[in-house]
Design a protein around this motif. Structure first.
Motif, short mmCIF file in Angstrom:
data_model
loop_
_atom_site.label_atom_id
_atom_site.label_comp_id
_atom_site.label_asym_id
_atom_site.label_seq_id
_atom_site.Cartn_x
_atom_site.Cartn_y
_atom_site.Cartn_z
N VAL A 1 -43.69 39.43 2.62
CA VAL A 1 -44.59 40.51 2.19
C VAL A 1 -45.63 40.72 3.29
CG1 VAL A 1 -46.24 41.32 0.47
CG2 VAL A 1 -44.29 39.92 -0.25
N VAL A 2 -45.66 41.93 3.85
CA VAL A 2 -46.62 42.25 4.91
C VAL A 2 -47.95 42.62 4.27
CG1 VAL A 2 -46.97 43.57 7.03
CG2 VAL A 2 -44.67 43.32 6.10
N ASP A 3 -49.04 42.11 4.82
CA ASP A 3 -50.37 42.46 4.29
C ASP A 3 -50.56 43.97 4.26
OD1 ASP A 3 -51.19 39.91 3.77
OD2 ASP A 3 -52.36 39.68 5.61
N MET A 4 -50.32 44.62 5.40
CA MET A 4 -50.47 46.08 5.48
C MET A 4 -49.46 46.64 6.47
SD MET A 4 -54.54 46.96 5.49
CE MET A 4 -54.81 46.27 7.11
N VAL A 5 -49.04 47.87 6.19
CA VAL A 5 -48.29 48.65 7.18
C VAL A 5 -49.11 49.89 7.43
CG1 VAL A 5 -46.17 49.87 7.73
CG2 VAL A 5 -46.06 47.74 6.41
N GLU A 6 -49.55 50.03 8.67
CA GLU A 6 -50.53 51.06 9.04
C GLU A 6 -49.90 51.98 10.08
OE1 GLU A 6 -54.45 50.53 11.60
OE2 GLU A 6 -54.65 49.57 9.63
N GLY A 7 -49.54 53.19 9.65
CA GLY A 7 -48.89 54.11 10.57
C GLY A 7 -47.57 53.56 11.09
N GLY A 8 -46.85 52.82 10.24
CA GLY A 8 -45.58 52.23 10.63
C GLY A 8 -45.69 50.90 11.36
N VAL A 9 -46.91 50.41 11.55
CA VAL A 9 -47.15 49.18 12.31
C VAL A 9 -47.59 48.06 11.36
CG1 VAL A 9 -48.59 48.11 14.09
CG2 VAL A 9 -47.78 50.46 14.39
N PRO A 10 -46.97 46.87 11.44
CA PRO A 10 -47.38 45.77 10.56
C PRO A 10 -48.74 45.20 10.96
CG PRO A 10 -45.74 45.00 12.13
CD PRO A 10 -45.86 46.48 12.34
N VAL A 11 -49.54 44.88 9.95
CA VAL A 11 -50.87 44.31 10.18
C VAL A 11 -51.01 43.08 9.29
CG1 VAL A 11 -53.36 44.69 10.07
CG2 VAL A 11 -51.83 46.60 10.63
N GLU A 12 -51.39 41.97 9.90
CA GLU A 12 -51.68 40.76 9.14
C GLU A 12 -53.17 40.48 9.20
OE1 GLU A 12 -50.11 38.12 7.16
OE2 GLU A 12 -49.09 40.03 6.87
#
Length: 238
Positions: free
Chosen positions: A134-145
């Protein structure tokens, strides 16, 4: 955009979590104690604090996206949020400690405005590659932890690499980089190099080896051991 990097399949047909791979990177013996022996330490205050930071970060990020889509600048969004926080502090709805953290997160987001579309706690998986997470966030198609720490560690890069690999599998696109948001200080841009991807695969295979072994990995004494909640159980193992 470059060509998609293809990860090799696991040595046996099983599925492990990204958290398993991360734990194996940190300490293979810890993975064995937790997942094979089933000895899980009770939640700590730092875990609860980290969970609270994530929720606050998500809420602030969401508010920034809403403001940006209305045509506000990052500084204007930040000013509005700070007015709300100051009101909560004055009315006693927020402690000074929580206010300081929230202020730092708002300032962080003003320096690093989110790019829509923004999704939170995004499930990713690849049965072919034998990994789920589970990815913390996907921002504009980019994964963010999101990490509540001062500096990143190797396992953080590996975690982000697996999320990038699985997002590529699910979308058919190419994820060239991801972000480690070290709240509340800085954002680290991580390029998904072939070597980082290969290391992520190697650690997946090592995690599978540990999880399906009848004996624990060898204990290696490190400074980290003295702070580990499972140090006693680890010492009692053969």
């Amino acid at each position: 955009m470059g060509l998609r990097w293809r990860a090799p399949k696991p040595p046996i047909s099983v599925v492990v979590s990204v958290n398993d791979v991360v734990t194996c990177c940190l300490c293979p013996r810890m993975l064995y104690v937790k997942k094979v022996l089933g000895l899980v330490p009770p939640p700590t205050s730092s875990m609860a604090r980290g969970s609270g930071v994530h929720k606050l970060y998500y809420e602030v990020s969401k508010r920034f996206v809403e403001g940006l889509l209305r045509g506000l600048s990052p500084s204007e969004v930040a000013s509005g949020l700070m007015e709300e926080l100051e009101g909560k502090l004055r009315s006693g709805l927020m402690s000074s400690r929580d206010y300081d953290l929230a202020e730092a997160i708002v300032e962080f987001r003003a320096r690093n405005p989110p790019r829509p579309p923004l999704s939170f706690e995004v499930p990713v998986s690849s049965l072919d590659l034998g990994v789920v997470g589970v990815v913390d966030m996907v921002e504009g198609g980019v994964p963010v932890e999101v990490k509540f720490k001062v500096r990143p560690h190797l396992q953080d890069y590996v975690q982000l690499a697996w999320y990038s690999i699985m997002l590529e599998e699910q979308t058919g696109g190419v994820v060239e980089h991801g972000f480690l948001d070290l709240v509340p200080t800085r954002r680290v841009k991580v390029y998904m190099s072939p070597r980082l991807r290969e290391l992520a695969v190697e650690l997946r295979d090592r995690a599978i080896e540990v999880l399906y072994s009848s004996t624990p990995p060898r204990r290696v004494e490190r400074r980290l051991c003295s702070r580990c909640e499972l140090n006693l159980e680890c010492r009692l193992l053969s």
